[in-house]
Design an enzyme around this catalytic site. Sequence first.
Site, PDB file in Angstrom:
ATOM      1  N   LYS B 237       0.825  -1.213   0.000  1.00 15.02           N
ATOM      2  CA  LYS B 237       0.000   0.000   0.000  1.00 15.02           C
ATOM      3  C   LYS B 237       0.855   1.258   0.000  1.00 15.02           C
ATOM      4  O   LYS B 237       0.349   2.375   0.060  1.00 15.02           O
ATOM      5  CB  LYS B 237      -0.916   0.016   1.230  1.00 15.02           C
ATOM      6  CG  LYS B 237      -1.987  -1.083   1.204  1.00 15.02           C
ATOM      7  CD  LYS B 237      -2.874  -0.978   2.428  1.00 15.02           C
ATOM      8  CE  LYS B 237      -3.680  -2.226   2.690  1.00 15.02           C
ATOM      9  NZ  LYS B 237      -4.826  -2.409   1.786  1.00 15.02           N
ATOM     10  N   CYS B 375     -14.103  -4.693   3.587  1.00 17.69           N
ATOM     11  CA  CYS B 375     -13.673  -5.456   4.778  1.00 17.69           C
ATOM     12  C   CYS B 375     -13.998  -4.727   6.068  1.00 17.69           C
ATOM     13  O   CYS B 375     -13.300  -4.865   7.078  1.00 17.69           O
ATOM     14  CB  CYS B 375     -12.188  -5.795   4.747  1.00 17.69           C
ATOM     15  SG  CYS B 375     -11.704  -6.805   3.365  1.00 17.69           S
TER      16      CYS B 375
HETATM   17  C1  LIG Z   1      -6.832  -0.383   7.840  1.00 14.95           C
HETATM   18  C2  LIG Z   1      -6.383  -1.684   7.256  1.00 14.95           C
HETATM   19  N1  LIG Z   1      -5.970  -2.661   8.059  1.00 14.95           N
HETATM   20  C3  LIG Z   1      -5.547  -3.834   7.571  1.00 14.95           C
HETATM   21  C4  LIG Z   1      -5.522  -4.091   6.219  1.00 14.95           C
HETATM   22  C5  LIG Z   1      -5.034  -5.422   5.736  1.00 14.95           C
HETATM   23  O1  LIG Z   1      -3.842  -5.276   5.031  1.00 14.95           O
HETATM   24  P1  LIG Z   1      -3.174  -6.488   4.269  1.00 14.95           P
HETATM   25  O2  LIG Z   1      -4.245  -7.124   3.448  1.00 14.95           O
HETATM   26  O3  LIG Z   1      -2.100  -5.868   3.451  1.00 14.95           O
HETATM   27  O4  LIG Z   1      -2.639  -7.417   5.307  1.00 14.95           O
HETATM   28  C6  LIG Z   1      -5.944  -3.108   5.346  1.00 14.95           C
HETATM   29  C7  LIG Z   1      -5.956  -3.366   3.895  1.00 14.95           C
HETATM   30  O5  LIG Z   1      -6.929  -3.303   3.206  1.00 14.95           O
HETATM   31  C8  LIG Z   1      -6.395  -1.875   5.873  1.00 14.95           C
HETATM   32  O6  LIG Z   1      -6.826  -0.914   5.056  1.00 14.95           O
END
Ligand SMILES: Cc1ncc(COP(=O)(O)O)c(C=O)c1O
Lengths: 143, 417
Positions: B237, B375
């Site tokens: 990201k 999510c």
């Molecule tokens: C606030 C937040 N936490 C956790 C995640 C999870 O990240 P990752 O899928 O890279 O482990 C995301 C990604 O969408 C997020 O935006």
Amino acid sequence: MTINEKQDELVEEFEFLSDWMDKYEHIIGEAKELPEMQEDLKQDKYIIKGCQSKVWLYPEYKDGKLYFKADSDAIISKGLVGLIVRVLSGYTPEEIQTADLYFIDKIGLKEHLSPTRSNGLLAMVKQIKLYALALSTANKVQQ
Amino acid sequence: MELKSEDVQEYLSYQGNPVREQFPSLNQMVYGKPLIYLDNAATTQKPWKVINAVQEYYTTINSNIHRGVHYLSQKATDAYELSRTTIATFINAKNSREVIFTKGTTEGINLVADCFSRYGITDKDSVIISSFEHHSNIVPWQMLCDKTGARLKVIPMNEDGELLMDDYKALLDDTVKIVAISYVSNTLGTINPIKEIIDLAHQIGSAVLVDAAQAVQHLAIDVKDLDCDFLVFSGHKMYGPTGIGILYGKEEWLEKLPPYQGGGDMIKTVSFVKTEYNELPFKFEAGTPHIEGAINLKVAIDFINEIGLEQIAAFEQGLMSYATTAVQEIPGVNIIGRAKAKTGSLSLSVTGAHPYDIGVLLDKMGIAVRTGHHCTQPIMDFYCIPGTVRASFALYNSTLDVDRFAEGLKRAVNMLV
Ligand SMILES: Cc1ncc(COP(=O)(O)O)c(C=O)c1O
């Protein structure tokens, strides 16, 4: 009309819509034409899983033929399920079960069939065929 | 809105944002339209620097680390550890032992939650999260609660998508062992008053984990100043490789906690842990890691540092307010999340249209946004909506992208409503 004649009719309708926006305009139009589904039929057991939006599909078996009512909270999903209902509603379980839905490819919606797509066109087709399969199996047992 | 080919050429090479030229994947047409990428909260595109570095790694120093005495292994080990040092400096950690390489944010949170669940948490204890956490910062804590009998407490929010600090204070008592909270919401864009949240938790002796997945690419982070006990983020990201992420933990905490993988079931006491396992940071890095990803995360951070996070923050702030104004003018559009402090993500709903419909139509116009619950299903329940349309920004976006998005949105709304 046979299932294939209905498919050909749809293919013809979409033939001149080369731009994606026009195609979707048409799909939205399809949604608006879909006969209304009574609110009390919109039960969780009629929801098709695997769509980002809610899609309900209600089967009815009358005089040896399967009819479908459908709705969705998203208009494009409603249009897509509407296309399938238009093609498959009103035939015998055997006819539905063995139908080859070539129109989806021909009108350029094939990408919507891939299982990783979130709109669940594939899930809709599967559900309809499942209803048909269940009924034709039941019919055979009765005979 | 059909584009003539001269327009397209001009658009693809436009000077609206010179940084854009460093991102080759942005220069393409989708469905015959120039790509407008506004799904940066999901993942960002990568600059040439990172892309080239990936190739360079595999063509020059590829080998396993910390194991061989041979030349390549030492080269790779040096690069891996140099990246760790760079990351420690980037977030101002005390030293590089506090920086653990993970797969990403999700793994970082699972690591801490799992280690905590084996570190004296009982059914008398509790964990605090907020009402707008990503599922990654909800489910691992639910699993901890299932395992230990601890209680999960949730900080409520107001209609604007801001946490209710008085309610938070009321939840803080001596049962709280850890507060796990996002710095920036991936759905609402809200920037939490993170320092205050941390200070309050520390006053009652609770640890704090900060989910910085949506913060590191937008705001300068100083873990010493924040005084957080843990902080997690993902490389993908922040213009870096996918499959690599960081868990920062205060050295005292990382020393105390049992390891994450390998024989954890037998561990009961802290003294047993200390005598049994490798020193930091290796204690938490079982198995061959994502060596190339770790090394090239440094390249992404160098790239960010060259531009400067202050500059990036100011630029993105401008884009956010420009976009907010632009979409607000479209009849039927409601902005979801109106916190005073926001960055990164702009969510909206349209009266009478499903977010899925909007997403499909925008996609066919070449505009990449995300639709759905992102999510964060509890947020959708809170607002009683099936999902949102989310545009999220990165340093290579421009007002031109926002204009195209707003035009596209207007067109979609006209077709649907
Ligand atoms: C606030 C937040 N936490 C956790 C995640 C999870 O990240 P990752 O899928 O890279 O482990 C995301 C990604 O969408 C997020 O935006």
